[in-house]
Design an enzyme around this catalytic site. Structure first.
Site, short mmCIF file in Angstrom:
data_model
loop_
_atom_site.label_atom_id
_atom_site.label_comp_id
_atom_site.label_asym_id
_atom_site.label_seq_id
_atom_site.Cartn_x
_atom_site.Cartn_y
_atom_site.Cartn_z
N ASP A 108 73.34 28.71 55.34
CA ASP A 108 72.77 29.35 54.15
C ASP A 108 73.91 29.77 53.23
O ASP A 108 74.72 30.64 53.58
CB ASP A 108 71.95 30.57 54.58
CG ASP A 108 71.12 31.13 53.45
OD1 ASP A 108 71.12 30.55 52.35
OD2 ASP A 108 70.47 32.18 53.65
N ASP A 159 70.28 25.45 48.81
CA ASP A 159 71.38 26.19 49.43
C ASP A 159 71.17 26.47 50.92
O ASP A 159 71.92 27.26 51.51
CB ASP A 159 71.60 27.51 48.70
CG ASP A 159 70.38 28.41 48.72
OD1 ASP A 159 69.26 27.89 48.90
OD2 ASP A 159 70.54 29.63 48.58
N GLU A 160 70.19 25.85 51.53
CA GLU A 160 69.84 26.23 52.91
C GLU A 160 69.37 25.00 53.68
O GLU A 160 68.63 24.17 53.15
CB GLU A 160 68.73 27.28 52.87
CG GLU A 160 68.33 27.86 54.20
CD GLU A 160 67.22 28.89 54.04
OE1 GLU A 160 66.82 29.45 55.08
OE2 GLU A 160 66.75 29.13 52.91
#
Length: 348
Positions: free
Chosen positions: A8, A103-104
């Site tokens: 993350d 983003d993860e």
């Protein structure tokens, strides 16, 4: 036993802006829409979070909490390019990646021989490379399943690494608040609290039939998660279940008639998005989302084929009656009848 890494990026959009302008690193910043356009916070950096600012907060409210907050408009092309660089590093290690957002992501590194086969060493190497080559930080959680890996990645944020080895699962899970469990939202949390259930240890004191009696099918899920059990695989492919669009308006739509005046443009945009699917799957229903000026929201759905605008108009009527207030956001969408052909999760 699986080896799962959850990665993350820390305050991703803000991190990219701070990378490109180091002068922003020590001051509160928020990425999102302007106050004039009724924008919300997409993300903010940690100095801004000290003022209680968080994602999805109206930007006007964020500025009240921190009048000297620096607001930066979204630059999605830039963020997508950075995300591509980050995911390229992930893919050098494994192709078994389940992106959750820009983003993860989950990585299944079971059987990967690099770094002596150690998922911990893999996570450390990824974090170091992203920091050096991309210029942002990534927090990581390493565990035998997705549930534990995701919780672990948040344990030492920002720029942290938390490992939950198999022998530590029981101790790690026992003290977890039930609010950390996947699928426990505010209403379920309230119901659990009313039953005196606040931690996974409390859940374990209840039998499976008791939990199912109180929570239905989700009771079985609670029972499993409270013991650290999660059999969900990392999904490299996904099935699209819906397509939708929404609009936040600079000024509240004061009446139902004003809402109907905006409906056509939303449906046109939805139609364009639907036609970009390749191939466009069948449609099994329509939905309308309404957020009122007091920030309460409702979603109304229609089951069945959709051949014109009529279902959306009827749904808008029904939804508006639930609040009978000025409206700040409208959304429309299709529920898709058949899954689109399996495809790599496309974020870029």
């Amino acid at each position: 036993m699986r080896k799962i890494i959850h990665l993350d990026c820390d305050c991703f959009y803000a991190a990219v802006e701070m990378r490109d302008n180091p002068a922003l690193a020590e001051i509160p910043i928020a990425i999102g829409g302007s106050v004039e356009r009724r924008g919300v916070v997409a993300t903010c950096n940690y100095p801004a979070r000290e003022y209680g600012i968080h994602s999805a907060m109206p930007m006007a409210q964020a500025l009240k909490r921190c009048p000297h907050l620096t607001v930066i408009p979204n630059d999605m092309p830039k963020y997508k390019a950075v995300a591509q660089d980050v995911f390229a590093i992930y893919r050098e290690l494994t192709q078994r990646i389940e992106p959750l957002s820009l983003d993860e992501a989950y990585l299944d590194v079971t059987g990967v021989s690099a770094y002596q086969g150690s998922a911990t060493l893999m996570a450390e190497a990824i974090r170091a490379r992203v920091a050096q080559e991309v210029g942002i930080t990534v927090s990581a959680g390493v565990a035998p399943n997705k549930f534990l890996a995701k919780i672990a990645s948040d344990w030492h944020k920002p720029d942290g690494l938390c490992v939950v080895p198999p022998e530590a699962i029981d101790e790690f899970v026992r003290a977890l608040p039930v609010t950390k469990l996947h699928g426990v939202g505010p209403r379920t949390a309230e119901k659990l609290a009313a039953l005196g259930i606040e931690t996974c240890t409390d859940v374990r004191k209840r039998t499976l039939p008791e939990l199912v009696g109180h929570f239905g099918v989700f009771g079985k899920r609670l029972y499993e998660l409270s013991q650290g059990i999660d059999e969900r695989p990392v999904k490299v492919h996904r099935e699209r279940k819906s397509v939708s669009t929404e609009q936040t308006y600079p000024q509240d739509l004061p009446t139902l008639a004003a809402c109907h005046g905006e409906l056509g443009a939303l449906i046109d945009d939805l139609t364009r998005r639907y036609r970009r699917l390749d191939p466009p799957p069948g449609v099994r229903g329509a939905m309308v989302k309404i957020k009122f000026n007091d920030f309460t929201q409702t979603t109304v759905e229609h089951a069945g084929s959709v051949v014109d605008e009529a279902p959306f108009a009827a749904l808008l009527d029904a939804g508006w009656q639930r609040g009978r207030r000025p409206v700040r956001l409208l959304g429309v969408g299709y529920r898709l009848a058949e899954p689109a052909p399996a495809q790599q999760l496309a974020l870029f």
